[in-house]
Design an enzyme around this catalytic site. Structure first.
Site, short mmCIF file in Angstrom:
data_model
loop_
_atom_site.label_atom_id
_atom_site.label_comp_id
_atom_site.label_asym_id
_atom_site.label_seq_id
_atom_site.Cartn_x
_atom_site.Cartn_y
_atom_site.Cartn_z
N PHE A 359 33.16 36.47 39.76
CA PHE A 359 34.25 36.40 38.79
C PHE A 359 35.42 37.18 39.38
O PHE A 359 35.27 38.34 39.77
CB PHE A 359 33.87 37.07 37.46
CG PHE A 359 35.06 37.26 36.53
CD1 PHE A 359 35.33 36.37 35.51
CD2 PHE A 359 35.94 38.34 36.69
CE1 PHE A 359 36.43 36.52 34.68
CE2 PHE A 359 37.05 38.50 35.87
CZ PHE A 359 37.29 37.59 34.86
N GLU A 360 36.57 36.54 39.41
CA GLU A 360 37.79 37.25 39.79
C GLU A 360 38.96 36.55 39.13
O GLU A 360 39.01 35.32 39.10
CB GLU A 360 38.06 37.15 41.31
CG GLU A 360 37.18 37.98 42.20
CD GLU A 360 37.44 37.70 43.70
OE1 GLU A 360 37.83 36.57 44.04
OE2 GLU A 360 37.25 38.62 44.48
N VAL A 361 39.88 37.34 38.57
CA VAL A 361 41.20 36.81 38.28
C VAL A 361 42.12 37.66 39.16
O VAL A 361 42.05 38.89 39.10
CB VAL A 361 41.59 36.97 36.80
CG1 VAL A 361 42.99 36.42 36.55
CG2 VAL A 361 40.58 36.25 35.90
#
Ligand SMILES: Nc1nc2c(ncn2[C@@H]2O[C@H](COP(=O)(O)OP(=O)(O)OP(=O)(O)O)[C@@H](O)[C@H]2O)c(=O)[nH]1
Ligand SMILES: [Mg+2]
Length: 472
Positions: A359-361
Site C-alpha cells: 500500500f502506498e499513496v
C-alpha cells in the site's frame, strides 16, 4: 362546409406533424445528455491533463481500453455515477441524485449515517472543502460523484495475467469504498502483454480510465554489471535456507522494478500522484475524503498504513549501501529527516523498520527527482537486488526516511487495509463506526510488538489515536 372540414383536417395533420417533430427533438436531446454523462467520467484528470494517450517506452503494449468497452450502462461501481469532463460532477441537473438537498445534508449533522438513497448535494463542486471528520459538512454525502477538485492521480498495479481474479477483488473494494465517487484512472503494468480477459475484467470494474503498459525489457532484466554465476549461487543458497522467494528471479525483477522504474513508465509520466494496489488486498472502511488531495493539501510525499521489521536475511548489506550513498550524496539528505525511524544509533546500523509498500499513496515527482534517482542507482550498482533479495519496501522506506522531511510522510489511520498476513484496522471504536468498517479491531497490527508504527508516532511527536492503549 366540405372546404371547412378539409381545413380542420389539414390543421389536425399539421399539429400532429409538429408534435411529432417536437417529440423527436426532445428525445434526441435526452440521449445526448445521457451519453455526455456516461462518457465524461472517462476523461483525463483535472490538473495537467495529458495531451494525448502515451504509448509505453519502446512502443510496447500500452493501451487504453476504456474507450473500446461500452460502459454506458454503468460500470457496476455502486451508483454508476460519472463525473464531468473536469472530473467533477456538474452541479445541477446532470448528475443523477444530486438535485437540491443542501437542507437535507445540513439536517443530517450530528448523525454519522445518511439514510439509504440520500442524494448527495453540493452547489459549488469545484471548490468544495474536504470533509475530514464526521463534524465537517458533506461527511455523509457518500452517494454520487464526490465534490471538489481532482488531483492528477492514478491507481497503479503491477500484475500478471494470472492475477486477474485477485486484482478484480481488490479493485471491487477500492471502487466500493472510494473510487466510485472519484473516478480516478488506473494504470496496469506487466512484464508481458496483458491478455483480453485481464483488460476486459479490470476495465469493467474501474470507474475511471484504464491503461495497460508492457514493461520494457531493460526495466525487467539483469543489468550488465550483475555477475550471473554469483547471483545464481545466492538463489541456490537462499532456496536451501528456505528464505521466502529466495530462489525466485521474477520476484527480484519485481522488487527492482518497483524500486526504480514503475514511476517512470511512459504511462505514469502523465500523473503526479499514485496509489499502489496489489492483488487480494482488502479495504475495510469507507474512505470519506480524497487521499490524493489530502496529500497535496498537507504537503505530504509518501504515506503508509502498515509498518514492520524486514526479514534480515534478505538485506544483510543494504544499510552499507545506504551509508555509502549518504557519504557520496550528503546534499540529498533532508534536514529534519526520519533517521530515528530507521536507526536506533544515529545511522550506524539499520533497525529494519520499513513501511509496507504494497500500500502506498505517494508523489511521483518525488520518485522522479534527482535525489531519489541517485539513491536508486547507487543501490542498484551495488547489486543487492540480485546478490541478496532487497525488497522495494525497505528501499522506498529508507529513501522516504532520509530524503524527505519527516512531516512529509503520512500515516493514514483511517484507511483500513489488509494484505496477507497483516491488517490495519483503525484504532478507536468511534472512528470505526464513523467509517463503517468491517475489520476486527483485535487484528489491528499497529501496536503489536512487530510493528514500527509506534516508532513513527514517537519520532514525529504525534499523539497516538484514542483507544491505542486498550489495543496494546
Ligand atoms: N507482471 C508481473 N507482476 C508480478 C510478478 N511477480 C509479482 N508481481 C506483482 O508484483 C506485486 C508484488 O508481488 P507479490 O507476489 O504480491 O509479492 P509480495 O506482496 O511480497 O508477496 P505475497 O505475500 O505473495 O503477496 C503484485 O502486484 C504482483 O501481482 C511477475 O513476475 N510479473
Ligand atoms: Mg502481495
Amino acid at each position: 362546409m366540405a372546404a371547412g372540414n378539409a381545413r380542420i383536417v389539414r390543421y389536425i395533420v399539421f399539429a400532429a406533424f409538429f408534435l411529432g417533430v417536437l417529440y423527436l427533438i426532445s428525445n434526441n436531446q435526452g440521449y445526448r445528455l445521457q451519453s455526455d454523462l456516461y462518457n465524461v467520467g472517462k476523461t483525463q484528470p483535472v490538473t495537467n491533463p495529458p495531451e494525448k494517450e502515451q504509448p509505453i517506452i519502446n512502443g510496447g503494449g500500452g493501451s487504453t481500453w476504456s474507450e473500446t468497452l461500452d460502459k454506458s450502462g454503468g460500470t457496476g461501481s455502486g451508483d454508476g455515477v460519472k463525473s464531468d469532463g473536469n472530473g467533477v460532477g456538474k452541479s445541477g441537473s446532470t448528475v443523477p441524485g444530486s438535485s437540491t438537498s443542501n437542507s437535507e445534508s445540513d439536517s443530517m449533522k450530528g448523525s454519522t449515517r445518511p439514510p439509504p438513497g440520500t442524494p448527495k448535494q453540493q452547489t459549488d463542486l469545484g471548490e468544495a472543502a474536504m470533509a475530514l471528520t464526521p463534524n465537517d459538512h458533506g461527511w455523509n454525502d457518500m452517494l454520487g460523484t464526490a465534490p471538489g477538485p481532482r488531483m492528477n492521480a492514478t491507481f497503479v498495479t503491477l500484475a500478471r495475467n494470472s492475477d486477474v481474479w485477485d486484482i478484480a477483488r481488490s479493485i471491487r473494494q477500492v471502487e466500493d469504498r472510494f473510487n466510485r465517487r472519484y473516478n480516478y484512472d488506473w494504470v496496469f503494468l506487466n512484464d508481458k502483454p496483458f491478455d483480453d480477459t485481464f483488460k476486459k475484467v479490470t476495465t469493467s470494474l474501474v470507474s475511471g480510465k484504464t491503461h495497460y503498459g508492457e514493461i520494457p525489457h531493460e526495466h525487467w532484466s539483469f543489468p550488465e554489471h550483475i555477475d550471473q554465476d554469483k547471483a545464481k549461487k545466492v538463489r541456490e543458497d537462499m532456496a536451501q535456507r528456505k528464505i521466502i522467494y529466495g530462489d525466485s528471479i521474477s520476484y527480484r525483477h519485481m522488487c527492482r522494478f518497483e524500486s526504480g522504474f514503475f514511476f517512470r513508465q511512459e504511462l505514469m509520466m502523465n500523473y503526479e500522484w499514485y496509489w499502489r494496489v496489489e492483488p487480494s488486498i482488502e479495504l475495510f472502511c469507507d474512505v470519506h475524503y480524497d487521499p490524493f488531495r489530502y496529500m497535496a493539501e498537507h504537503k505530504k510525499k509518501y504515506s503508509f498504513v502498515l509498518s514492520l521489521y524486514e526479514y534480515v536475511e534478505t538485506i544483510p548489506t543494504l544499510w552499507d549501501s545506504v551509508k555509502k550513498f549518504m557519504k557520496n550524496y550528503p546534499e540529498h539528505i533532508a534536514d529534519g529527516n526520519s533517521m530515528g525511524f530507521l536507526s536506533d544509533d544515529g545511522g550506524e546500523t539499520y533497525n529494519k523498520c520499513h513501511f509496507w509498500s504494497n500500500f502506498e499513496v505517494g508523489n511521483l515527482e518525488w520518485l522522479r527527482s534527482q535525489p531519489y534517482i541517485d539513491f536508486f542507482e547507487s543501490l542498484d550498482q551495488d547489486g543487492g537486488f540480485f546478490y541478496e533479495r532487497w525488497g522495494d519496501a525497505p528501499v522506498h522506506s529508507i529513501a522516504a526516511g532520509l530524503l524527505l522531511k519527516k512531516e512529509e510522510i503520512h500515516f493514514f489511520n483511517d484507511i483500513a487495509y489488509y494484505h496477507v498476513p497483516f491488517t490495519h484496522c483503525p484504532t478507536g471504536e468511534q472512528t470505526r463506526i464513523d467509517l463503517r468498517c468491517h475489520c476486527n479491531p483485535k487484528e489491528n497490527f499497529d501496536w503489536k510488538g512487530y510493528s514500527c508504527t509506534s516508532r513513527y508516532f514517537d519520532i514525529n511527536k504525534l499523539d497516538k489515536p484514542q483507544g491505542h492503549i486498550e489495543e496494546e
